[in-house]
Design an enzyme around this catalytic site. Structure first.
Site, PDB file in Angstrom:
ATOM      1  N   TYR A   1      19.000  29.361   7.751  1.00 46.91           N
ATOM      2  CA  TYR A   1      16.849  29.521   8.167  1.00 46.91           C
ATOM      3  C   TYR A   1      17.293  29.797   9.946  1.00 46.91           C
ATOM      4  CZ  TYR A   1      15.010  29.673   3.561  1.00 46.91           C
ATOM      5  OH  TYR A   1      14.905  30.310   2.120  1.00 46.91           O
TER       6      TYR A   1
ATOM      7  N   LYS B   1       0.611  -1.234   0.018  1.00 41.50           N
ATOM      8  CA  LYS B   1       0.106   0.217  -0.127  1.00 41.50           C
ATOM      9  C   LYS B   1       0.701   1.081  -0.378  1.00 41.50           C
ATOM     10  CE  LYS B   1      -0.591  -0.868   4.950  1.00 41.50           C
ATOM     11  NZ  LYS B   1      -0.264   0.105   5.666  1.00 41.50           N
TER      12      LYS B   1
HETATM   13  C1  LIG Z   1      -4.533  -4.167   8.200  1.00 38.95           C
HETATM   14  C2  LIG Z   1      -2.973  -4.242   7.697  1.00 38.95           C
HETATM   15  N1  LIG Z   1      -1.630  -5.394   7.835  1.00 38.95           N
HETATM   16  C3  LIG Z   1      -0.711  -5.189   8.001  1.00 38.95           C
HETATM   17  C4  LIG Z   1       0.347  -4.506   7.559  1.00 38.95           C
HETATM   18  C5  LIG Z   1       1.632  -3.985   7.766  1.00 38.95           C
HETATM   19  O1  LIG Z   1       2.129  -3.924   8.878  1.00 38.95           O
HETATM   20  P1  LIG Z   1       3.882  -3.331   8.631  1.00 38.95           P
HETATM   21  O2  LIG Z   1       4.042  -2.752   7.891  1.00 38.95           O
HETATM   22  O3  LIG Z   1       3.476  -3.073  10.286  1.00 38.95           O
HETATM   23  O4  LIG Z   1       4.688  -4.995   7.932  1.00 38.95           O
HETATM   24  C6  LIG Z   1      -0.345  -2.883   7.913  1.00 38.95           C
HETATM   25  C7  LIG Z   1       0.400  -1.763   8.254  1.00 38.95           C
HETATM   26  O5  LIG Z   1       0.012  -0.519   8.315  1.00 38.95           O
HETATM   27  C8  LIG Z   1      -1.716  -2.888   8.273  1.00 38.95           C
HETATM   28  O6  LIG Z   1      -2.422  -2.028   8.400  1.00 38.95           O
END
Ligand SMILES: Cc1ncc(COP(=O)(O)O)c(C=O)c1O
Length: 355
Positions: free
Chosen positions: A252, A34
């Site tokens: 800055y 994602k």
């Molecule tokens: C429902 C869910 N599963 C898995 C993951 C993967 O998590 P991570 O990147 O901590 O392994 C996430 C990420 O936030 C998530 O929201």
């Protein structure tokens, strides 16, 4: 001369997936890609991780991006709200829907298209998404009554798996085990921290994200100790080397003062590229294998670094902001954030190269 550049290392991604397999040999792996593959490029990552059993994304748009690129493995949408169009698209593209709220069940009840596959999320204690565990039986019955919906399995998410000494994870695991006991379908619990620290959370499907990119989610061990390799190498050129007199202020807000006559370097990356503006003086930067700490405030297009330990550094040399030799988690700690955010907020100005 290329300005800020992120080199994405497919071999490192594949290595990190093998690491997941070693740790959770009996589980399927849905790789979390994602947020554009945690900023690495979702399609690039999915192609590099073709050995994964499936992919986890947030939304329909992210899922379709994978399908349009020809990725045909299972894709689960973790937090996509539903309407009839989403359901139609999911069916047409064989996308798995994660169900976490009554509003989604209402949409599914009115759905009349081809069969859909869903995962049911239970809230085992994180209180973000999911049905209360006590409702597992009721939800199971309601979903079973939906003619066009097939249940792949049950899912929950861990809030504190990165801190193995806390009791929260054990409580979540017990809650989820109790709620799903005797029910049909697969179980999926573990994120990266779950994969690394909680073998009892591996279950049927693990959903690692951050560890695939070479960052450690654990507070008590770094990426190398987790056996991970960095998948992103962020570099930028030294664009100026300047001699500054003792007692002068830099950048800055004049927040840093030279303690002696010294050389400062200017590196062509700033918050306009996604380098964290709140990285304070002292944040490590690597130049020709030497640490040259950041000094003064981060600007939009550049940062200044202390070159006292890098007498040979020349304009045009490339500095590493994170990646090989400089752990992204160390930079994140200095900047008061986490690697997830550093990865995700690189801007389109950064040139991406895949090796
Ligand atoms: C429902 C869910 N599963 C898995 C993951 C993967 O998590 P991570 O990147 O901590 O392994 C996430 C990420 O936030 C998530 O929201």
């Amino acid at each position: 001369m290329i300005r800020a550049q992120a080199v994405i290392d497919r071999a490192a991604l594949a290595h990190n997936l093998r690491r997941v397999r070693d740790l959770a040999p009996d589980s399927r792996v849905y790789a979390a890609v994602k947020a554009d593959g945690y900023g690495h490029g979702a399609v690039t990552v999915a192609q590099a991780l073709r050995e994964a059993d499936g992919f986890a994304v947030s939304s329909l748009d992210e899922a379709l991006q994978l399908r349009w690129a020809g990725i045909d493995k299972p894709v689960a949408m973790l937090s996509q709200q539903l309407d009839v169009t989403v359901c139609d698209q999911a069916a047409e593209n064989r996308l798995e829907i994660v169900v976490f709220h009554d509003s989604q069940l209402e949409v599914l009840a009115s759905y009349i298209g081809p069969p859909l596959t869903v995962w049911i999320t239970l809230d085992s204690g994180m209180h973000r998404l999911g049905f209360a565990s006590e409702r597992a039986g009721e939800i199971e019955r309601r979903v079973a009554a939906l003619e066009r919906v097939e249940v792949a399995g049950w899912l929950t998410h861990l809030a504190c798996a990165d801190e193995p000494s806390r009791p929260d994870t054990r409580a979540q695991l017990d809650d989820f085990a109790g709620a799903t006991s005797g029910r049909a379908g697969l179980r999926s619990i573990a994120n990266s921290a779950g994969v690394l620290a909680w073998p009892e959370a591996h279950a049927d499907v693990v959903r690692p994200g951050i560890m695939l990119y070479g960052s450690s989610p654990m507070l008590d061990r770094d990426a190398a100790r987790c056996g991970l390799e960095p998948a992103m190498h962020l570099t930028a050129p030294l664009i100026a080397r300047n001699r500054i007199a003792a007692g002068e202020t830099i950048g800055y807000g004049a927040t840093w003062r030279t303690p002696q006559d010294m050389d400062l370097g200017v590196i062509g990356i700033g918050y306009g590229d996604g380098y964290p503006r709140h990285a304070p003086s002292g944040t490590p930067v690597l130049l020709n294998g030497v640490r040259v700490p950041l000094v003064g405030r981060v600007s939009m297009d550049m940062i200044t670094v202390d070159l006292r330990d890098a007498p040979d550094a020349r304009v045009g040399d490339r500095a590493t902001l994170w990646g090989g030799g400089l752990d992204v988690d160390e930079v994140a700690r200095h900047a008061g954030t986490i690697a997830y955010e550093l990865f995700c907020r690189l801007t389109p100005r950064v040139r991406f190269e895949v090796v």
